[in-house]
Design an enzyme around this catalytic site. Sequence first.
Site, PDB file in Angstrom:
ATOM      1  N   GLU A 156       0.839  -1.207   0.000  1.00 46.02           N
ATOM      2  CA  GLU A 156       0.000   0.000   0.000  1.00 46.02           C
ATOM      3  C   GLU A 156       0.873   1.256   0.000  1.00 46.02           C
ATOM      4  OE1 GLU A 156      -0.030  -2.587   1.987  1.00 46.02           O
ATOM      5  OE2 GLU A 156      -1.963  -2.915   2.956  1.00 46.02           O
ATOM      6  N   ARG A 216      13.897 -22.542 -16.064  1.00 48.97           N
ATOM      7  CA  ARG A 216      14.278 -22.255 -17.448  1.00 48.97           C
ATOM      8  C   ARG A 216      13.029 -22.300 -18.330  1.00 48.97           C
ATOM      9  NH1 ARG A 216      17.665 -25.962 -15.331  1.00 48.97           N
ATOM     10  NH2 ARG A 216      16.816 -27.718 -16.504  1.00 48.97           N
TER      11      ARG A 216
END
Length: 375
Positions: free
Chosen positions: A54, A214
Amino acid sequence: MTANAVDSEWMRLALRLALKGRPHPNPPVGAVVVKGDVVLARGWHDGPGTPHAEHMALASCIGDAVGATLYVTLEPCCHTIGRDGGQRIPCWQRCVDAGITRVVIACEDIDPRTAGMGIQQLRDSGIHVDVRLLHNKAVYQQRGFRSIQATGRPFVIHKVATTLDGHTACEGGDSRWITSEPARKAVHRLRAACDAIIVGVGTVIADDPELTVRSVSLPSGRQPRGVVFDRTLRMPLSARIVRPGTVIVTTTAAPKASMTALQDKGCHILTLDVDRYTVENILPLLADLGLGIVLLEAGGLLTGSFYRARCVDEVNWFLAPKLVGGGSAPVGLAGSPLATRMNGAIELTQMRMHRYGVDVLITGRPVWEGREAEI
Ligand code: AOF
Ligand code: ZN
């Protein structure tokens, strides 16, 4: 779109933003500030000592947040002193100061310093608060934080791939590959959601795995850390996993020269006294290193120790439509039995099945007596 569908869209964005952080032991949190249909700001939390989602969002608002709605995946906090010891404005107060008039929250905080009180403070300040939008998604996303808060240890996901007859390799040890390309890609997506991948040193010696993500996206941009359980420090210095950031868990009795050599390569060595070297004692140390969701990709023996310690929260079992046979071929779960009678077997709930090419993934949650699978 209906009002509810619009809210869900913004909350989905907040959930995606949360994934940019690697914040454990703190929760992943995402926040979006919206006025009309314009996004004024986005934020997320990146871990102890960095701004809450926030704060990050409200500090970067383009224009005025007065009258805007904040979508946030966790209840705004109520405490003023953070994990880094710094004093700051609690997030509920920050929302009020910024002139936010509506806050939509995915789930309540379980940290006792906030638990429900952030929502109460917002409501007492005249802000309209809606709670529990996409609640289950947020709770699952926060499973690492919730596990650490509830038990002091990370959330453990066990992943294994076996042939249909239950083997992780042929009798001679060959294991490449059991599953097809689509299933292996799914494993990389699973890894991308984890802070660490755990293996035993036996796996390192046999397969020399890289243990990286990967060919799929990595929202946080950070690779999971390798964690190797290596009681007697047999780790070959030439192994691919010997790189900066890898955690090696061993005992104080391990050879000092090997420890130094691994440290020189940037590895982080965790030592326990020989009689304290158990899964139950090791896991909280991993939580202290900021590892909140860990993926267990170990061989059958170490995996068995995790189950016997009742330290597995989710199972991801890939099954390939192949048979290799052989009574002594390795299996996914080895060591002493988990049950000696069928009515004592560990049962899984929340079973789901997915297809990846020719392979099947079965996921489920072990039921441990006395531990609610609330996460
Ligand atoms: C929020 N927004 O983005 C996060 C919250 O050590 P600290 O001060 O960072 O506090 C960590 C606690 O703050 C954590 O246990 C949880 O209760 C809350 N996390 N709260 O309003 C955020 N990350
Ligand atoms: Zn906060």
